[in-house]
Write an enzyme that holds these catalytic residues in place. Structure first.
Site, PDB file in Angstrom:
ATOM      1  N   ARG A 233      -1.778   1.435   4.150  1.00  0.00           N
ATOM      2  CA  ARG A 233      -0.946   2.580   3.813  1.00  0.00           C
ATOM      3  C   ARG A 233       0.460   2.060   3.545  1.00  0.00           C
ATOM      4  O   ARG A 233       0.911   1.111   4.207  1.00  0.00           O
ATOM      5  CB  ARG A 233      -0.888   3.592   4.974  1.00  0.00           C
ATOM      6  CG  ARG A 233      -2.128   4.429   5.165  1.00  0.00           C
ATOM      7  CD  ARG A 233      -2.341   5.446   4.043  1.00  0.00           C
ATOM      8  NE  ARG A 233      -3.498   6.287   4.238  1.00  0.00           N
ATOM      9  CZ  ARG A 233      -4.716   6.062   3.732  1.00  0.00           C
ATOM     10  NH1 ARG A 233      -4.931   5.000   2.986  1.00  0.00           N
ATOM     11  NH2 ARG A 233      -5.706   6.910   3.947  1.00  0.00           N
ATOM     12  N   GLU A 262       3.579   7.732  -2.678  1.00  0.00           N
ATOM     13  CA  GLU A 262       2.680   7.721  -3.852  1.00  0.00           C
ATOM     14  C   GLU A 262       2.730   9.060  -4.574  1.00  0.00           C
ATOM     15  O   GLU A 262       2.830  10.102  -3.923  1.00  0.00           O
ATOM     16  CB  GLU A 262       1.246   7.423  -3.385  1.00  0.00           C
ATOM     17  CG  GLU A 262       1.140   6.038  -2.799  1.00  0.00           C
ATOM     18  CD  GLU A 262      -0.219   5.753  -2.146  1.00  0.00           C
ATOM     19  OE1 GLU A 262      -1.127   6.593  -2.263  1.00  0.00           O
ATOM     20  OE2 GLU A 262      -0.341   4.696  -1.535  1.00  0.00           O
ATOM     21  N   HIS A 280      -3.577   2.839  -5.726  1.00  0.00           N
ATOM     22  CA  HIS A 280      -4.402   3.270  -4.584  1.00  0.00           C
ATOM     23  C   HIS A 280      -5.868   3.436  -5.004  1.00  0.00           C
ATOM     24  O   HIS A 280      -6.418   4.546  -4.965  1.00  0.00           O
ATOM     25  CB  HIS A 280      -3.855   4.581  -3.984  1.00  0.00           C
ATOM     26  CG  HIS A 280      -4.336   4.819  -2.573  1.00  0.00           C
ATOM     27  ND1 HIS A 280      -3.579   5.466  -1.625  1.00  0.00           N
ATOM     28  CD2 HIS A 280      -5.501   4.500  -1.959  1.00  0.00           C
ATOM     29  CE1 HIS A 280      -4.256   5.551  -0.494  1.00  0.00           C
ATOM     30  NE2 HIS A 280      -5.440   4.971  -0.681  1.00  0.00           N
TER      31      HIS A 280
HETATM   32  P1  NAP Z   1     -10.605   0.744  11.782  1.00  0.00           P
HETATM   33  O1  NAP Z   1     -12.021   0.325  11.795  1.00  0.00           O
HETATM   34  O2  NAP Z   1     -10.158   1.834  12.685  1.00  0.00           O
HETATM   35  O3  NAP Z   1      -9.718  -0.575  12.071  1.00  0.00           O
HETATM   36  C1  NAP Z   1      -8.366  -0.505  12.300  1.00  0.00           C
HETATM   37  C2  NAP Z   1      -7.852  -1.864  12.792  1.00  0.00           C
HETATM   38  O4  NAP Z   1      -6.424  -1.796  12.883  1.00  0.00           O
HETATM   39  C3  NAP Z   1      -8.364  -2.263  14.168  1.00  0.00           C
HETATM   40  O5  NAP Z   1      -8.572  -3.646  14.198  1.00  0.00           O
HETATM   41  C4  NAP Z   1      -7.218  -1.872  15.087  1.00  0.00           C
HETATM   42  O6  NAP Z   1      -7.259  -2.681  16.235  1.00  0.00           O
HETATM   43  C5  NAP Z   1      -6.019  -2.185  14.187  1.00  0.00           C
HETATM   44  N1  NAP Z   1      -4.839  -1.441  14.561  1.00  0.00           N
HETATM   45  C6  NAP Z   1      -4.746  -0.095  14.744  1.00  0.00           C
HETATM   46  N2  NAP Z   1      -3.498   0.238  15.115  1.00  0.00           N
HETATM   47  C7  NAP Z   1      -2.798  -0.926  15.202  1.00  0.00           C
HETATM   48  C8  NAP Z   1      -1.475  -1.234  15.561  1.00  0.00           C
HETATM   49  N3  NAP Z   1      -0.592  -0.291  15.927  1.00  0.00           N
HETATM   50  N4  NAP Z   1      -1.078  -2.533  15.520  1.00  0.00           N
HETATM   51  C9  NAP Z   1      -1.959  -3.482  15.162  1.00  0.00           C
HETATM   52  N5  NAP Z   1      -3.234  -3.252  14.809  1.00  0.00           N
HETATM   53  C10 NAP Z   1      -3.649  -1.981  14.830  1.00  0.00           C
HETATM   54  O7  NAP Z   1     -10.153   1.193  10.332  1.00  0.00           O
HETATM   55  P2  NAP Z   1     -10.802   0.814   8.919  1.00  0.00           P
HETATM   56  O8  NAP Z   1     -11.984   1.668   8.662  1.00  0.00           O
HETATM   57  O9  NAP Z   1     -10.935  -0.664   8.841  1.00  0.00           O
HETATM   58  O10 NAP Z   1      -9.642   1.331   7.944  1.00  0.00           O
HETATM   59  C11 NAP Z   1      -8.328   0.884   8.089  1.00  0.00           C
HETATM   60  C12 NAP Z   1      -7.375   1.658   7.188  1.00  0.00           C
HETATM   61  O11 NAP Z   1      -7.493   1.218   5.850  1.00  0.00           O
HETATM   62  C13 NAP Z   1      -7.608   3.164   7.061  1.00  0.00           C
HETATM   63  O12 NAP Z   1      -7.147   3.886   8.187  1.00  0.00           O
HETATM   64  C14 NAP Z   1      -6.831   3.488   5.805  1.00  0.00           C
HETATM   65  O13 NAP Z   1      -5.491   3.787   6.108  1.00  0.00           O
HETATM   66  C15 NAP Z   1      -6.893   2.182   5.001  1.00  0.00           C
HETATM   67  N6  NAP Z   1      -7.729   2.339   3.785  1.00  0.00           N
HETATM   68  C16 NAP Z   1      -7.158   2.187   2.567  1.00  0.00           C
HETATM   69  C17 NAP Z   1      -7.940   2.329   1.433  1.00  0.00           C
HETATM   70  C18 NAP Z   1      -7.371   2.152   0.066  1.00  0.00           C
HETATM   71  O14 NAP Z   1      -7.853   2.782  -0.865  1.00  0.00           O
HETATM   72  N7  NAP Z   1      -6.393   1.287  -0.135  1.00  0.00           N
HETATM   73  C19 NAP Z   1      -9.274   2.661   1.540  1.00  0.00           C
HETATM   74  C20 NAP Z   1      -9.827   2.800   2.800  1.00  0.00           C
HETATM   75  C21 NAP Z   1      -9.043   2.640   3.934  1.00  0.00           C
HETATM   76  P3  NAP Z   1      -6.552  -2.263  17.612  1.00  0.00           P
HETATM   77  O15 NAP Z   1      -6.894  -0.834  17.860  1.00  0.00           O
HETATM   78  O16 NAP Z   1      -7.135  -3.225  18.576  1.00  0.00           O
HETATM   79  O17 NAP Z   1      -5.104  -2.486  17.407  1.00  0.00           O
HETATM   80  C1  8YV Z   2      -9.145   7.209  -0.644  1.00  0.00           C
HETATM   81  C2  8YV Z   2      -8.276   5.824   1.341  1.00  0.00           C
HETATM   82  O1  8YV Z   2      -8.980   6.888  -1.987  1.00  0.00           O
HETATM   83  O2  8YV Z   2     -10.213   6.022   2.663  1.00  0.00           O
HETATM   84  C3  8YV Z   2      -8.988   5.972   2.643  1.00  0.00           C
HETATM   85  O3  8YV Z   2      -8.298   5.990   3.674  1.00  0.00           O
HETATM   86  O4  8YV Z   2      -7.116   5.601   1.302  1.00  0.00           O
HETATM   87  C4  8YV Z   2      -9.042   5.906   0.070  1.00  0.00           C
HETATM   88  O5  8YV Z   2     -10.346   5.501   0.224  1.00  0.00           O
HETATM   89  C5  8YV Z   2      -8.250   8.294  -0.313  1.00  0.00           C
HETATM   90  O6  8YV Z   2      -8.376   8.711   1.012  1.00  0.00           O
HETATM   91  C6  8YV Z   2      -8.536   9.477  -1.222  1.00  0.00           C
HETATM   92  O7  8YV Z   2      -7.389  10.242  -1.297  1.00  0.00           O
END
Ligand code: NAP
Ligand code: 8YV
Length: 314
Positions: A233, A262, A280
């Site tokens: 994010r 964004e 994104h």
């Molecule tokens: P997840 O399985 O919940 O993993 C989150 C990781 O971040 C864990 O290792 C957690 O470990 C760590 N974390 C959480 N808070 C933290 C903090 N304050 N300091 C350091 N580490 C921290 O989540 P995920 O499914 O992998 O997804 C992660 C994020 O990716 C989503 O929440 C979303 O914002 C982003 N995302 C972006 C896109 C995109 O389109 N660009 C798509 C999908 C997801 P600890 O709890 O041990 O700290």
């Molecule tokens: C999506 C994301 O595109 O899963 C997330 O957290 O950032 C992306 O996969 C978004 O949530 C759709 O608005």
């Protein structure tokens, strides 16, 4: 029997909206956030279902205007744009779309790293605008394979990033608050990790606990040869500090899929050749967005039918 009312804050793909329309009376909001509260107020006494996306979220005032709300089903794993505190207080279920997008987001993280290190966006421009013919060979880039990668966040997506990076023979370390069930090196001190690695890929959730985690100090520690990739994010990075470091060359490069405001991207990034920008699109494939939309619909139908939710945010 009449169909239950559902507010759609940002629509899913057309075929999923058609499916939702078979089961619900849909009230579609527009892209203009400033209209949302007024649009939902007249529906307050009958709406129990909200469908949204990670981008649009469900702001507190919209939730507050829906006193009978029972579920917010979000397309996206990140739910930082949803008022989770209010949802918890009121017992409103929030569902998201974990796991089905891990591959795509990890792929994009690695792609942005390769593109930034190997100057691939510049390469494309170099060929298209005739610079290859006019100026000869492009300047040399940075090798990726075998280098040191720090992953910030070792959750569902971080682990897939690590597996991909391992195939590039990279030396992997990670930062998270807790040690994860992986064999890579855990670094509780993020600045120290930034000093040790060549590249960093950020994949933690957004929200208050990670706001500005990638601080000016972390960026300085990554340094003039370092590359930062952010697929988490925009709020996780101190964006003004990042822009300043990229413009002045105190950070080597960045591959960015997410931004603080964004779809607005800092103007100063646009002319920079050491930066690769994406709108994104981490989960942005037909296959994955389809799976995400299916999960959104499945959660709404499960709630309607009094069945267990598939992916409720704890
Ligand atoms: P997840 O399985 O919940 O993993 C989150 C990781 O971040 C864990 O290792 C957690 O470990 C760590 N974390 C959480 N808070 C933290 C903090 N304050 N300091 C350091 N580490 C921290 O989540 P995920 O499914 O992998 O997804 C992660 C994020 O990716 C989503 O929440 C979303 O914002 C982003 N995302 C972006 C896109 C995109 O389109 N660009 C798509 C999908 C997801 P600890 O709890 O041990 O700290
Ligand atoms: C999506 C994301 O595109 O899963 C997330 O957290 O950032 C992306 O996969 C978004 O949530 C759709 O608005």
């Amino acid at each position: 029997m009449s169909k239950p009312d559902l507010v759609s804050i940002e629509p899913l793909r057309p075929q999923s909206m058609e499916e939702l329309a078979r089961h619900f009376t849909i009230h579609q909001l527009t892209m203009d956030k400033s209209t949302w509260v007024d649009a939902v107020k007249p529906l307050g006494d009958r709406v129990r279902f909200v469908q949204t996306t990670g981008f649009a979220g469900c702001p507190g005032p919209v939730m507050a205007a829906l006193p009978r709300l029972e579920i917010v089903s979000c397309m996206g794993v990140g739910v930082d744009a949803i008022d989770l505190a209010q949802a918890r207080t009121r017992g409103i279920a929030v569902t998201n779309t974990p796991d089905v997008l891990n591959d795509d987001v990890a792929d994009l993280g690695i792609a942005l790293l390769l593109m930034t290190a190997r100057h691939l966006a510049l390469s494309d421009r170099y060929v298209r605008d005739g610079r290859w013919k006019r100026l000869g060979n492009q300047a040399l880039a940075t090798k990726v394979s075998g280098k040191r990668l720090g992953i910030v966040g070792m959750g569902r997506i971080g682990k897939v990033v690590a597996r991909r990076a391992a195939a590039f023979d990279m030396k992997i370390s990670y930062h998270a608050r807790n040690r994860a069930d992986v064999s890579w090196t855990h670094c509780p001190d993020l600045v120290a990790m930034a000093r040790e690695v060549d590249f960093m890929i950020v994949i933690v959730p957004g929200g208050p606990s990670t706001r500005g985690l990638i601080s000016a100090q972390v960026i300085e520690a990554l340094g003039p040869k370092g590359i930062l990739v952010n697929v988490s994010r925009g709020s996780v990075v101190d964006e003004p500090a990042l822009v300043d470091a990229l413009v002045s060359g105190r950070l080597g490069g960045a591959g960015l899929d997410v931004f603080a405001d964004e779809p607005n991207v800092p103007e100063a990034l646009l002319p920079l050749d050491n930066v690769v920008l994406a709108p994104h699109v981490g989960s942005g494939t037909q296959e994955t967005r389809g799976a995400m939309a299916d999960l959104v619909v499945a959660n709404l139908l499960a709630h309607r039918d009094g069945k267990p939710l598939l992916t409720r945010v704890p």
